[in-house]
Every structure is written in structure tokens, then in C-alpha cells.
Design an enzyme around this catalytic site. Structure first.
Site, PDB file in Angstrom:
ATOM      1  N   GLU B  61      36.010  44.340  47.272  1.00 52.20           N
ATOM      2  CA  GLU B  61      34.948  43.259  47.379  1.00 52.20           C
ATOM      3  C   GLU B  61      35.202  42.497  48.679  1.00 52.20           C
ATOM      4  OE1 GLU B  61      36.480  43.909  44.611  1.00 52.20           O
ATOM      5  OE2 GLU B  61      34.894  44.793  43.232  1.00 52.20           O
ATOM      6  N   HIS B 130      31.970  40.480  32.879  1.00 48.89           N
ATOM      7  CA  HIS B 130      30.701  41.027  33.347  1.00 48.89           C
ATOM      8  C   HIS B 130      29.500  40.129  32.987  1.00 48.89           C
ATOM      9  CE1 HIS B 130      33.252  44.523  33.315  1.00 48.89           C
ATOM     10  NE2 HIS B 130      32.356  45.181  33.991  1.00 48.89           N
TER      11      HIS B 130
HETATM   12  C1  LIG Z   1      37.455  44.034  41.203  1.00 45.53           C
HETATM   13  C2  LIG Z   1      36.609  44.863  40.317  1.00 45.53           C
HETATM   14  N1  LIG Z   1      35.552  45.391  40.980  1.00 45.53           N
HETATM   15  C3  LIG Z   1      34.804  46.203  40.512  1.00 45.53           C
HETATM   16  C4  LIG Z   1      34.798  46.718  39.178  1.00 45.53           C
HETATM   17  C5  LIG Z   1      33.808  47.493  38.321  1.00 45.53           C
HETATM   18  N2  LIG Z   1      34.728  48.848  38.138  1.00 45.53           N
HETATM   19  C6  LIG Z   1      35.247  48.872  36.901  1.00 45.53           C
HETATM   20  S1  LIG Z   1      36.125  50.328  36.887  1.00 45.53           S
HETATM   21  C7  LIG Z   1      35.792  50.661  38.497  1.00 45.53           C
HETATM   22  C8  LIG Z   1      36.430  51.851  38.996  1.00 45.53           C
HETATM   23  C9  LIG Z   1      37.937  52.069  38.983  1.00 45.53           C
HETATM   24  O1  LIG Z   1      38.360  53.168  39.292  1.00 45.53           O
HETATM   25  P1  LIG Z   1      39.975  53.564  39.356  1.00 45.53           P
HETATM   26  O2  LIG Z   1      40.657  52.345  39.998  1.00 45.53           O
HETATM   27  O3  LIG Z   1      39.875  54.860  39.832  1.00 45.53           O
HETATM   28  O4  LIG Z   1      40.255  53.462  37.677  1.00 45.53           O
HETATM   29  P2  LIG Z   1      39.475  54.666  36.575  1.00 45.53           P
HETATM   30  O5  LIG Z   1      38.093  53.777  36.111  1.00 45.53           O
HETATM   31  O6  LIG Z   1      39.235  55.905  37.274  1.00 45.53           O
HETATM   32  O7  LIG Z   1      40.533  54.616  35.850  1.00 45.53           O
HETATM   33  C10 LIG Z   1      34.735  49.904  39.028  1.00 45.53           C
HETATM   34  C11 LIG Z   1      34.453  49.901  40.207  1.00 45.53           C
HETATM   35  C12 LIG Z   1      35.974  45.965  38.514  1.00 45.53           C
HETATM   36  N3  LIG Z   1      36.121  46.178  37.267  1.00 45.53           N
HETATM   37  N4  LIG Z   1      36.656  44.961  39.167  1.00 45.53           N
END
Ligand SMILES: Cc1ncc(C[n+]2csc(CCOP(=O)(O)OP(=O)(O)O)c2C)c(N)n1
Ligand SMILES: [Mg+2]
Lengths: 366, 327
Positions: B61, B130
Site C-alpha cells: 500500500e 475489513h
Molecule cells: C496489508 C494488506 N493488504 C491487503 C490485504 C488483502 N489481502 C488479503 S490476502 C492478500 C494476498 C496475500 O497474498 P500472499 O501473501 O501470497 O498470501 P496467500 O493469500 O497467497 O496465502 C491480500 C491482498 C491484506 N490482508 N493486508
């Protein structure tokens, strides 16, 4: 005035022990008792079955949004199997398999997934942090905990989990940098499941691997086949030894795959090909371990059926007791508990106002 | 296609029309491309405008906002998305330290025509972080405009206005209203006027002030008061929360003598407190009762099974109005 390669930069290792047909490299395999391997298989199978049950209840509207673990069982169980109960687990939000191995109760996870804070209450004797939703924000905590272990000479280590997407956040980089500078006993376990919601790994970083990010912070990184539980266990044990004995961090990149939806609110057909998913089906971590254990005579149809029965019973009875417990969770005024050690004066007043409204509503409904 | 649109569709239309109008308008954020945004606000934009104007960014972000600042400094007009307001804090140093004050710091040389969109608020049974309403963080920051639509139609016209604004806008989208109802939102609507409150219901007995997803609950309470109590409430929407249109609010309260402010943000040091203070300044001698605040509680939003206990509902709003009327 030379122009040469920096000799100090260690190359990044890759590690794989078990192939897709269950054959393994004896030399590379971790030394592991049969019972422990059976326990690992059981934990992976349990996580898979539980995941399926959660999904099924979510689709019926009985549970809320959650992040399935399917496909990542080896990466999680293989890693936590290398730490002790007295060590610390710092999870993100997809670590159901790791949490179960550590002793989290199925009932609590049901209750949490049904939207009740009570399900996230951490038992007093546990060193496992609650799930953490803001991506990568848990990683600096792991470093702080690790610093405290070093300072207080507890001999404990910290294992922190996160995804490929998390490696783009500043918190990830700051945590690794602090870990290197402070020289603390922490193991960073990245589950590179190829996707961060709809964004593929290639769009998170132009770097060839995630493991190599450790180089920049001055400690070892290793890339392992994350669907190979023996490779993960081996790499995790090495990292835990380095942490415990030398007080040094390690970054482990587990190359794995998110077989299902990102969360139950997501529709992956919009952004990824079914063919890719099918390719990874062939590398299923549970299937691979199953073949291996069968070839070593550690598992047969009978044992597997019995295990599946037991696990299903365990899950069903946990769901039943979760439902019973939730029937008693009717009072929302719990939201005022645990915000401070002692409720503040304004908060006490708000709680009273809230309870008056609640009682008034109850009376109106009766 | 019918002109009846949800808020999500109306926002999509606004983005589309603004991108058609000006090549410098571009969208960036997590999952805004192929996925069309997790709420589908940016759906299809990547197909129509290409990857150079619709960018799936790495998951960061601070990067999204910081890079948007750079783009805006160099003449582009970025519309950045924070996936949820609860993750915008990862970018808060960029927002407070640069977005809000670049014009001021450079003595007018550098300006930031940039929009930071984010869904906020409760009511959709989401995970922790959220569902909060922390608009006060932005509204409290000098140099930011905080805009919050309450329905599909003003979502469309306000987003257009935000994009055309020469100053940065924090655009908070009440996710509970994303798909809850449709309104007539034809193509080609003019941008709304920012900084203006909107009187949504006329009445002489009490003024009720709200915004975002709470507006509908407030209007519902006003209808109940009309039916059951014979009371006519004036309902004011604040599509621009900051800067606050205290004049419109003051003029109304000078007529009615009573005011209820409804927010889902927590009570203490929140928007309702600011609005109450402005009422005290604008209409003190006309007040027949203290300003009544109906807000979320001063605790984090409980996990979703209890979120409705956290949020003000029409019943609580109606009761508060009755207390104020009986004072
Ligand atoms: C700081 C933040 N930004 C956005 C989100 C929304 N979000 C939740 S999971 C995710 C993707 C996470 O990807 P990754 O780190 O590869 O973990 P995975 O979900 O694949 O286990 C996002 C963008 C969040 N939870 N926290
Ligand atoms: Mg991932």
C-alpha cells in the site's frame, strides 16, 4: 581497482528430497522416526479433511469467509514439525495446518470462522500468536519475540509464516533487515503458493526467487520444494538449529501452490487457468507422502481408512461441540472486554448504554 | 443496458467515463486488473484501457500511494485503490506526510490531482480489519478532502468530481451499500459539487445528519418517526465529510432546534463530535436539546457474528431522536 564478483555473496540453495512418485533421496532426507512421519501424514490429512468441511459449511452459509489451506499442507506441517512446543509460532491467516499441528482446537477454529471472537482466544500455555490478517504485519513481531528470547536466554526460537505477496510489503523487508542486524533466532517461512489473490508471483517481484531476498539482509535463504514435506522438514530443522545455536535468521521459500480459492469470497476462474491447477494436482503433497510411506511399508489401505474415519469423527464431534458452544455466545457485550487491562470510565459508561439498549430490544421482541 | 445501477456499477461507470475523457486518468492497486478488483469496481477496465492504465501492483500500500504521488507530480491523474480502508494505514505516512501537504510544502508548485479509493465500514460479514470506519483519520488531516457516497448515483458523480479535483481526495466507499440497492445512474452525468451537504428529506422538527451506509438507516428512522410520532425530520447527507458544510447543517438546526448525528465510526474524537461542535457554534441559541450522537462503540468492530450489535440501526436512531424530541 578490480571489477569482480563479490565473493561474500552466498549462492541460494534449492532442496528437494521426495519426487512426485514418492521416491526419495536417502542422503538428503531428514532423520525421522516412523511414528513422527506417520504423525506428519496424519496432520496433513487432518488439515485437508478439515479444510473440506470448512468449505462445505461455508457454502451452506454456516461459516464466514476463510482462507483454505489445500495444497500447502506439507509446507506448513513440515515447517512446524521442526520446532518445539516452547518455541513461538507467528502465523498469518492461512496457517490452519500449522496451527492444528501446534495444538489449536478444531472447535475454536470453527467458532472463529463462524464470526465469534471467542474462537481466537489463545490458551494461557500457548506461545502461538492469533491469526494476523494485515499482510506481512506480523513479521516484525516475530523479530521482537526472537530478540526477547535471545536477551532472556530462553533457548526458544520463533517461526513466522507469510505468503509470496507479503514479500512486497515494507514490513517484510524491515523485519528481515532487523533480524539480520539484531542477529536473532527467527525462521521466516514464506509459502510461495504462486498467487496473491489474482496477482501471480511474477508480478510481485522481478527477482528470480524469493529466497534470494535473504542475501540482501545478510543471512541464508533456501528455496525448497514446498510440496515435499521431507525437504521442508529438513530445511526447517537446519534453520531452527542455526537459530537456536547461532542466533541467526533464515529465510525459507517453500514453492507450493494454492489449489483452491484465495478465500471463499474469491473466484479464481476469472484470473487463472484450470490447466495450471491440474498440473499442480499431480504434485499434491499428501499424495506424494502417501506413495512414499506405502513404499516403505508405513501405510496401507487399512491404516489409512481407519485414520480417515477417526479424523472425520474428530471433525464432526468438534463441529457439534462448536455449535453447542455458539448457542451460549449470545451476548455481544463481550466486545467491551479485553480492550484494556481495566475498563476505562468512558468505556464502562458505553457498556452500560449498550446493555440498556440490548435489554430494551430483548423486551420489545418478547 | 438499463440505467439502474448498483454502487459498484456506478463507480465502474464513473471510472470508465473519466478514463475515456482523459488519457492521464489511470487506475492502480491490488487485484484491480484481471480480477477487476475484489468488489469488481474496476471490472473490465483492463480490457478497455490496457495494462499501462490499469495496473495490478505488487502487494504494498505504501508503494501504491507513494508511486501515485509521483505520477500525480508528473502530470498524471492516478486513481489508487486500497483494497480495504483497514490496510490504508500501511500507506498512512505517504498520505499524511505527502498527499496532504505537497501543494502546501512546495508553495503551490506541485499539486496532487489524485484519488485514493477504499471500501470502508461494516455490514458484509467480513474478516477482522475489513469493517472499521476510521474516516476521522483522514478528515482530521489538514489538506485532505474526504468524500463518502451514500448511494449509486452520488457515487458516480462524486467520483467524477474527485478525479477532476485539483487536490487529492480520499474516497471512502461504504461497502454495505455496494450492492444493497440500485438507483437510476445514466451515462454522462455531470460531476457532483464537492464540499456541499445534501438535504435528502425536508422536515421542520428535528435535523438528522449522516453519511455513507448509515444514511439509509437514518432515512428509515425518519420514516418511522413520521408514521409513528407524526414528527417530520430533516435528513442531511454529508457526501463530503471534510471540509464540512457547517452552513447547511447550521441553517437546518436553526430551523429545527434539535439534532441527531449518526455515524458508524466510534464515538470518541470522531466525526459526530466535530459535527456536534459545529452545531454548537452555528446554532447554539436555537438548540432545544443537546446534540445526540448515535455511533459505533469505542471498541474494534467485533467479529462478524456480532457486527450488527456494533452498528447503529434504525431502531437505535429512532429512539435517540425520540429522546432528543422529548428533552
Ligand atoms: C496489508 C494488506 N493488504 C491487503 C490485504 C488483502 N489481502 C488479503 S490476502 C492478500 C494476498 C496475500 O497474498 P500472499 O501473501 O501470497 O498470501 P496467500 O493469500 O497467497 O496465502 C491480500 C491482498 C491484506 N490482508 N493486508
Ligand atoms: Mg500467495
Amino acid at each position: 581497482m578490480p571489477r569482480a564478483r563479490m565473493k561474500e555473496l552466498e549462492p541460494i540453495e534449492i532442496l528437494s528430497v521426495l519426487d512426485e512418485d514418492g521416491n526419495f533421496d536417502k542422503e538428503l532426507a531428514p532423520d525421522i522416526a516412523d511414528e513422527k512421519l506417520i504423525a506428519i501424514f496424519r496432520a496433513m490429512a487432518k488439515a485437508r479433511l478439515f479444510d473440506e468441511r470448512l468449505l462445505n459449511l461455508q457454502r451452506q452459509g454456516k461459516l464466514g469467509t476463510f482462507a483454505p489451506v489445500r495444497g500447502q499442507e506439507a509446507a506448513q506441517v513440515g515447517a512446524v514439525a521442526a520446532i518445539e512446543a516452547s518455541d513461538w509460532l507467528v502465523p498469518s491467516f492461512r496457517e490452519t495446518a500449522a496451527m492444528l499441528w501446534r495444538g489449536a482446537s478444531l472447535e475454536d477454529i470453527f467458532i472463529f470462522t463462524a464470526g465469534y471472537n471467542e474462537g481466537l482466544a489463545i490458551p494461557d500455555d500457548s506461545n502461538d500468536l492469533p491469526t494476523c490478517v494485515p499482510v506481512a504485519s506480523q513479521l516484525p513481531h516475530a523479530v521482537g519475540i526472537a530478540y526477547a528470547q535471545k536477551y532472556r536466554q530462553t533457548g526458544s526460537v520463533v517461526m513466522a509464516f507469510f505468503g509470496d505477496g507479503a514479500t512486497s510489503e515494507g514490513d517484510f523487508h524491515e523485519a528481515l533487515n532487523f533480524a539480520g542486524v539484531f542477529e536473532v533466532p527467527v525462521v521466516f517461512v514464506c509459502q510461495n503458493n504462486q498467487w496473491a489473490i489474482s496477482v501471480p508471483r511474477a508480478k510481485q517481484t522481478r527477482a528470480h526467487s524469493l529466497a534470494q531476498k535473504a542475501i540482501a539482509y545478510g543471512f541464508p535463504g533456501i528455496q525448497v520444494d514446498g510440496n515435499d514435506v521431507l525437504a521442508v522438514l529438513k530445511a526447517a530443522r537446519d534453520a531452527v538449529t542455526r537459530a537456536r545455536e547461532d542466533c541467526l535468521p533464515t529465510l525459507i521459500e517453500c514453492v507450493t501452490y494454492r489449489m483452491g480459492v484465495h478465500t471463499t469470497a474469491d473466484d479464481p476462474t476469472v484470473y487463472r487457468d484450470e490447466e495450471e491447477v491440474e498440473e499442480w494436482e499431480d504434485r499434491d503433497p499428501i499424495e506424494r507422502l502417501r506413495l512414499h510411506m506405502r513404499s516403505r511399508g508405513l501405510l496401507d489401505d487399512k491404516a489409512e481408512d481407519a485414520m480417515a474415519e477417526e479424523l472425520k469423527d474428530e471433525i464432526e464431534s468438534a463441529w457439534k461441540s462448536a455449535r453447542d458452544t455458539m448457542e451460549g455466545l449470545t451476548d455481544p457485550s463481550m466486545m467491551f472486554d479485553h480492550l484494556f487491562a481495566e475498563p476505562t470510565t468512558p468505556l464502562r459508561a458505553q457498556r452500560n448504554a449498550f446493555e440498556a439498549l440490548r435489554d430494551d430490544r430483548k423486551a420489545a421482541n418478547e | 443496458m438499463s440505467d439502474e445501477r448498483t454502487m459498484v456499477e456506478a463507480l465502474n461507470l464513473a471510472l470508465r467515463e473519466e478514463m475515456d475523457r482523459d488519457d492521464n486518468v489511470m487506475v492502480l492497486g491490488e487485484d484491480v486488473g484481471a480480477d477487476g478488483g475484489i468488489f469488481r469496481v474496476t471490472k473490465g477496465l483492463i480490457d478497455d484501457f490496457g495494462e499501462s492504465r490499469v495496473m495490478d501492483t505488487p502487494l504494498a500500500e505504501a508503494g501504491i500511494v507513494g508511486v501515485s504521488v509521483g505520477m500525480a507530480l508528473a502530470g498524471l491523474n492516478p486513481v489508487a485503490e486500497m483494497q480495504f480502508s483497514g490496510f490504508s494505514y500501511f500507506a498512512f505516512h505517504q498520505i499524511e506526510g505527502h498527499v496532504a501537504r505537497m501543494r502546501w510544502r512546495s508553495r503551490g508548485r506541485f499539486t496532487l490531482p489524485l484519488v485514493i479509493r477504499m471500501p470502508f465500514g461494516g455490514g458484509v460479514r467480513a474478516l477482522e480489519h475489513h469493517s472499521e470506519s476510521r474516516e476521522a483519520y483522514f478528515a482530521h488531516t489538514p489538506g485532505l478532502r474526504t468524500v463518502i457516497p451514500s448511494g449509486p448515483r452520488n457515487a458516480c458523480t462524486l467520483l467524477k468530481a474527485a478525479i477532476r479535483s485539483p487536490d487529492p481526495v480520499i474516497f471512502l466507499e461504504p461497502k454495505a451499500a455496494y450492492r444493497a440497492f440500485r438507483e437510476e445512474v445514466p451515462e454522462g452525468l455531470d460531476p457532483a459539487q464537492l464540499d456541499k451537504a445534501d438535504i435528502r428529506r425536508k422536515g421542520a422538527d428535528i435535523t438528522m445528519i449522516s453519511y455513507g451506509a448509515m444514511l439509509r438507516r437514518t432515512l428509515e428512522a425518519a420514516e418511522t418517526l413520521a408514521e409513528e410520532d407524526g414528527v417530520e425530520a430533516e435528513v442531511i447527507d454529508l457526501p463530503t465529510l471534510a471540509p464540512l458544510d457547517a452552513e447547511t447543517i447550521g441553517a437546518s438546526v436553526r430551523r429545527t432546534g434539535r439534532a441527531v448525528v449518526v455515524t458508524e465510526a466510534p464515538l470518541s474524537f470522531g466525526p459526530a463530535g466535530e459535527i456536534a461542535a459545529r452545531i454548537a457554534e452555528e446554532a447554539f441559541v436555537y438548540l432545544e436539546a443537546p446534540v445526540n450522537r448515535v455511533t459505533g462503540w469505542d471498541v474494534p468492530m467485533p467479529f462478524f457474528a456480532r457486527e450488527q450489535s456494533y452498528l447503529p440501526d434504525a431502531r437505535r436512531i429512532t429512539n435517540a431522536a425520540r429522546v432528543t424530541l422529548a428533552y
